[in-house]
Design a protein around this motif. Structure first.
Motif, PDB file in Angstrom:
ATOM      1  N   VAL A 140       0.835  -1.204   0.000  1.00 46.85           N
ATOM      2  CA  VAL A 140       0.000   0.000   0.000  1.00 46.85           C
ATOM      3  C   VAL A 140       0.871   1.254   0.000  1.00 46.85           C
ATOM      4  CG1 VAL A 140      -1.698   1.304   1.325  1.00 46.85           C
ATOM      5  CG2 VAL A 140      -1.924  -1.172   1.111  1.00 46.85           C
ATOM      6  N   THR A 141       1.927   1.226   0.809  1.00 48.22           N
ATOM      7  CA  THR A 141       2.821   2.388   0.871  1.00 48.22           C
ATOM      8  C   THR A 141       3.503   2.633  -0.467  1.00 48.22           C
ATOM      9  OG1 THR A 141       3.221   1.957   3.213  1.00 48.22           O
ATOM     10  CG2 THR A 141       4.785   3.385   2.066  1.00 48.22           C
TER      11      THR A 141
ATOM     12  N   HIS B  88       1.130   4.032  -3.042  1.00 51.99           N
ATOM     13  CA  HIS B  88       0.889   5.453  -2.810  1.00 51.99           C
ATOM     14  C   HIS B  88       2.042   6.287  -3.376  1.00 51.99           C
ATOM     15  CE1 HIS B  88      -0.658   9.046  -0.892  1.00 51.99           C
ATOM     16  NE2 HIS B  88       0.527   9.252  -0.330  1.00 51.99           N
ATOM     17  N   GLU B  89       3.270   5.829  -3.168  1.00 51.46           N
ATOM     18  CA  GLU B  89       4.422   6.536  -3.735  1.00 51.46           C
ATOM     19  C   GLU B  89       4.400   6.493  -5.262  1.00 51.46           C
ATOM     20  OE1 GLU B  89       7.796   4.683  -2.027  1.00 51.46           O
ATOM     21  OE2 GLU B  89       7.469   5.501   0.000  1.00 51.46           O
TER      22      GLU B  89
ATOM     23  N   GLY C  95      -4.288   1.150  -7.601  1.00 50.33           N
ATOM     24  CA  GLY C  95      -4.479   0.617  -6.252  1.00 50.33           C
ATOM     25  C   GLY C  95      -4.906  -0.834  -6.229  1.00 50.33           C
TER      26      GLY C  95
ATOM     27  N   GLU D 273       1.959   9.118  -6.515  1.00 53.04           N
ATOM     28  CA  GLU D 273       2.560  10.456  -6.435  1.00 53.04           C
ATOM     29  C   GLU D 273       3.570  10.672  -7.558  1.00 53.04           C
ATOM     30  OE1 GLU D 273       4.237  10.764  -2.568  1.00 53.04           O
ATOM     31  OE2 GLU D 273       2.310  11.226  -1.589  1.00 53.04           O
TER      32      GLU D 273
END
Length: 294
Positions: free
Chosen positions: A122-123, A126-127, A179, A130
């Motif tokens: 998940v981390t 997210h990166e 995601g 971005e």
């Protein structure tokens, strides 16, 4: 450039003799005096036209002095096509390389979630999102880097801008699916970005992605927005011209001329070189009017 951006504020706030504010006050006072004491309408129009021309020249002069060096410095610093100077190629190469670097960082970020599970995945996802957002943001400058012969440069910029918009929408859709995307889809997206980074490095801005990938993506036209803006400009210019005609006591027969001039000026401002073509399409002037009735 870093110091000269203060010049417009200095010119606007300065009230010394010869400044923009002081000279404008003198011109407006002269215009009021002419309008009050002139008895001949022809002489009144002549004097007001002279004062208007003086005011336009004054504003043009101060605008060039205030903004000219800053605009030129920006164009030189960013390596815009059309200004040749020593070191321009290095600046353009650096700007192009910065876009390639952002694309490479996006590739690295996208590859990080592959094989990960749980919170780490998940981390990393997210990166990766971005990084894609940063890539989409950096692509906006590509139209300014479009080089080539001077003739037709505006058309080539328009093609690049439209292609970049389609690529940006493609990346946005991929970003929304990232995601829940499996590793295979992430690999495919990474390979797509690798190909795009290669074309970025080669400055192939009009073919960053193959047409098969973005053929279903359409960029919304701004025709409706332009027409709305043109209608607002027509209303503003027509109202202004009607006001001045009534203020000067001129004949009402000039009103159609003023409205027609307002339409043409608004079309030129909004549509530029295609103004007359748009007016003909709308049936205001030209070929759309049918032959006269017998």
């Amino acid at each position: 450039m870093g110091v000269w951006w203060l010049a417009p504020f200095v010119f606007i706030l300065d009230d010394q003799k010869g400044s923009l504010r002081q000279t404008s006050e003198v011109l407006f006072g002269a215009a009021a005096s002419v309008a009050e004491h002139s008895e001949n309408s022809g002489d009144l129009i002549t004097q007001l036209l002279r004062l208007s021309l003086s005011f336009v020249l004054l504003v043009t002069y101060y605008t060039l002095v205030a903004f000219g060096p800053t605009v030129v410095a920006f164009r030189v610093a960013f390596g815009y096509p059309g200004i040749k100077f020593p070191g321009r190629r290095v600046i353009v190469l650096n700007r192009n390389a910065s876009v390639v670097r952002v694309c490479s960082l996006a590739i690295i970020a996208i590859s990080a979630p592959i094989g990960k599970t749980g919170e780490r995945r998940v981390t990393k996802l997210h990166e990766a999102v971005e990084a894609i957002v940063a890539l989409r943001r950096s692509l906006r400058s590509l139209a300014r880097l479009e080089a080539g012969p001077k003739g037709g440069r505006r058309g080539r910029k328009r093609v690049v801008r439209r292609h970049v918009q389609r690529v940006s929408l493609f990346l946005k859709e991929a970003e929304e699916r990232l995601g829940e995307a499996p590793d295979q889809d992430i690999r495919v997206l990474g390979l797509t970005l690798v190909e795009m980074s290669t074309r970025l490095a080669d400055r192939r801005y009009r073919t960053l992605l193959d047409e098969e990938l973005i053929q279903q993506i359409n960029v919304s036209e701004r025709e409706t927005t332009r027409l709305a803006l043109g209608a607002v400009l027509v209303l503003v210019l027509s109202g202004t011209s009607m006001f001045f005609l009534s203020l000067l006591g001129l004949a009402e027969s000039l009103q159609p001329v003023a409205i027609g001039a307002s339409i043409v000026v608004s079309a030129v401002i909004v549509f530029r070189g295609k103004a007359m073509e748009k007016l003909e399409t709308l049936g205001i002037f030209g070929s759309n009017s049918g032959p006269p009735q017998q």
